[in-house]
Design an enzyme around this catalytic site. Structure first.
Site, PDB file in Angstrom:
ATOM      1  N   GLU A 210       0.973  -1.374   0.198  1.00 24.88           N
ATOM      2  CA  GLU A 210       0.143  -0.140  -0.147  1.00 24.88           C
ATOM      3  C   GLU A 210       1.007   1.073   0.004  1.00 24.88           C
ATOM      4  O   GLU A 210       1.935   1.129   0.135  1.00 24.88           O
ATOM      5  CB  GLU A 210      -0.911   0.002   1.215  1.00 24.88           C
ATOM      6  CG  GLU A 210      -1.868  -1.200   1.254  1.00 24.88           C
ATOM      7  CD  GLU A 210      -2.800  -1.094   2.439  1.00 24.88           C
ATOM      8  OE1 GLU A 210      -2.236  -0.701   3.321  1.00 24.88           O
ATOM      9  OE2 GLU A 210      -3.931  -1.947   2.489  1.00 24.88           O
ATOM     10  N   HIS A 211       0.315   2.405  -0.391  1.00 26.13           N
ATOM     11  CA  HIS A 211       0.880   3.727  -0.455  1.00 26.13           C
ATOM     12  C   HIS A 211       1.651   3.979   1.161  1.00 26.13           C
ATOM     13  O   HIS A 211       0.976   3.689   2.378  1.00 26.13           O
ATOM     14  CB  HIS A 211      -0.086   4.887  -0.763  1.00 26.13           C
ATOM     15  CG  HIS A 211      -0.405   4.765  -2.136  1.00 26.13           C
ATOM     16  ND1 HIS A 211       0.319   5.036  -3.080  1.00 26.13           N
ATOM     17  CD2 HIS A 211      -1.596   4.585  -2.824  1.00 26.13           C
ATOM     18  CE1 HIS A 211      -0.142   4.965  -4.264  1.00 26.13           C
ATOM     19  NE2 HIS A 211      -1.605   4.738  -4.111  1.00 26.13           N
TER      20      HIS A 211
END
Length: 570
Positions: A210-211
């Site tokens: 994920e970011h």
């Protein structure tokens, strides 16, 4: 075998284990102390933050449980006074814990004794969250083997029919595998869009996929800049092809304007997928930034490009022919970088320190709570307003930050720079015909940009002059991700177009219909058969399986469209 799918018992000493979500665990709190105490916690992902109050413990309070998010390591403080929402490092505590060994679906005990001493104990061991990756890979391998066996059996059964078809079509079997075009470009774009679909579907909810919460570089942070960069690579090739066909620059400009408008409009429509509420409609987004960057870079290169490029007779000029051709665009790149740096370090943002690049909220001990993004966030706020920017940035969940748009207006400056670097790679393709000349220049640019990005960030995530930050689209982020793109294309070009070891299958097909896949997966991601749920969906295994299923289905869609020779172009 059950541990490969993160199996946990339904109940553990009265605790409902199935109610836990992915990356969660239980903390059981017991207090024998004679006065009330207060538990504060700090996630390791929250850089230079104070501890945050999470629980009040009354005196002689037993078996009070707390649900923890254990995706990142957590520190704890137990304090005998209520110091408010945040506890800073100067606060004296009864006990502190850090570097604890805990994980998903674990159960842990924190006991405060009568004398004020603390004891931390593991009551139930956590599960291994990385076994599901191995399990899904094994499952995919088995499916591929079964498909290969079935395909071989079908071919053997229809061997004579296939052979007659090949002979009638006049295909030379000895030369069918030769490479005659740059498949690596479509393959690069295909890999990027497939990875984008995978991470947009959660990627199994692993933190490193994920970011990043703010500074740093996770897998999801590489996808969008790679897509922008490969768009830049194709711009000079497309414009050169049109000029060669005697298409006037006026018509090329009109096509660029029309395509940019369509990209922006489609992105705006996708932002209204949950309801077109104009009073809080997000203006910017992925396709909008693509449209802006394509417009500026396309128009600039169209204006500066020449119909016939005369190769210089001077040796040193031939070696730098690509830079000579790109001299106008490179001056614009320098100008945009200068404007960006002067703005972020020179603009006076109200109630924020000059040059602040942090996420606001709890960052810097909550001293600049409303300063998310510094000058970048302030400019976007002035232009778009608070209700028309992204409301749930990654920093909000870790830093308690206010809304911020990672695809905002100000970030377009360095997005254009990134596309110009891709455009340079495309000019190198057009200027030099040998693979060594192309690859060597790509790798040199990769090394230069990687060193610049590393130096600006101090070769760290948090302590550099300009940290690597996707949300801000920082200059160090542009340099590092562009360097990765140069390296990736060099490898794909060598493997696919030079050595012909791989034809780019199946990702080439995805690259040839990238816009359909992006829009399709955005619109249909909550519908069958792309999306499904079964049970609580609270393990990495089932979430990873769903993400892989969704991505594979869109990849199969791309293969079918390629089989039908259907290609959508804006």
């Amino acid at each position: 075998m059950l541990e490969f799918v993160e199996y946990t018992t339904p109940e553990w000493r009265g605790l409902n284990m199935r109610s836990l979500k992915v990356d969660e665990a239980y903390l059981i709190l017991k207090s024998h102390f004679s006065k009330a105490t207060y538990l504060y916690s700090l996630s390791e992902a929250c850089y230079s933050c104070p501890y945050t109050k999470v629980k009040n413990l009354l005196q002689h309070h037993y078996n009070d449980n707390l649900t923890l998010n254990v995706a990142y390591p957590i520190k704890f403080k137990l304090i005998d006074q209520d110091v408010g929402r945040y506890a800073f490092n100067n606060i004296t505590s009864l006990c502190e814990y850090e570097n604890l060994n805990y994980g998903e679906f674990g159960v842990y005990n924190l006991t405060l004794d009568v004398n004020g001493s603390c004891e931390w104990r593991t009551d139930k061991e956590a599960v291994n969250i990385y076994y599901p990756i191995l399990a899904v890979l094994i499952l995919l391998a088995l499916i591929m083997v079964m498909l290969k066996i079935g395909l071989c059996a079908w071919r053997n059964f229809h061997y004579e029919e296939i052979l007659s078809t090949v002979n009638l079509s006049g295909i030379n079997i000895n030369t069918a595998g030769q490479c005659n075009r740059l498949r690596s470009l479509d393959t690069f774009r295909g890999l990027t869009i497939v990875l984008m679909i995978f991470v947009n579907n959660g990627g199994g909810h692993y933190w490193w996929i994920e970011h990043a919460p703010w500074n740093g570089l996770h897998l999801a942070d590489i996808v969008f800049p790679s897509f922008l960069w490969i768009m830049g690579v194709c711009i000079p090739i497309s414009i050169k092809s049109q000029i060669t066909r005697d298409v006037t620059k006026y018509r090329i400009v009109l096509r660029i304007l029309w395509r940019s408008l369509k990209l922006f409009s489609i992105g705006l429509c996708l932002n209204s997928i949950n309801g077109p509420k104009l009073e809080n409609l997000r203006i910017m987004g992925v396709l909008q930034r693509l449209g802006v960057a394509y417009l500026i870079c396309g128009l600039t290169h169209t204006k500066l490009s020449e119909r016939v490029i005369i190769e210089s007779q001077i040796t040193w000029k031939r070696k730098f022919q690509d830079l000579i051709i790109m001299r106008g665009e490179l001056l614009i790149v320098v100008f945009l970088i200068a404007v960006y740096l002067c703005t972020i370090f020179g603009l006076n943002v109200p109630q924020c320190p000059r040059g602040y690049l942090g996420p606001g909220g709890k960052h810097s001990n909550a001293e600049y709570f409303n300063c998310i993004g510094g000058a970048s966030g302030y400019i976007d706020f002035l232009i778009l307003g608070n209700r028309h920017i992204y409301q749930n940035p990654t920093a909000r969940y870790i830093y308690d930050s206010r809304p911020f748009d990672p695809e905002g207006v100000f970030g377009c400056l360095l997005t254009i720079v990134q596309v110009f670097f891709g455009l340079l790679a495309g000019v190198i393709i057009l200027t030099y015909t040998t693979w060594r000349a192309r690859s060597s220049r790509w790798l040199i640019w990769s090394a230069i940009l990687a060193l610049i990005g590393g130096a600006l960030s101090g070769f760290s995530f948090e302590n550099g002059f300009i940290p690597i930050n996707k949300n801000l689209w920082s200059f160090s982020f542009v340099c590092v991700t562009t360097a990765l793109s140069f390296i990736s294309l060099s490898l794909l070009y060598y493997v696919i177009d030079v050595k012909c070891w791989w034809q780019g299958y199946p990702f080439e097909a995805a690259g040839m219909n990238a816009i359909i896949l992006y829009v399709g997966h955005t619109v249909l991601h909550k519908m069958l058969p792309w999306h499904w749920s079964i049970g609580p969906m609270n393990t990495h295994f089932v979430l990873l399986l769903k993400s892989v299923w969704n991505t594979t289905l869109w990849l199969c869609t791309a293969l079918y469209l390629n089989y039908k020779k259907f290609y959508f172009r804006l």
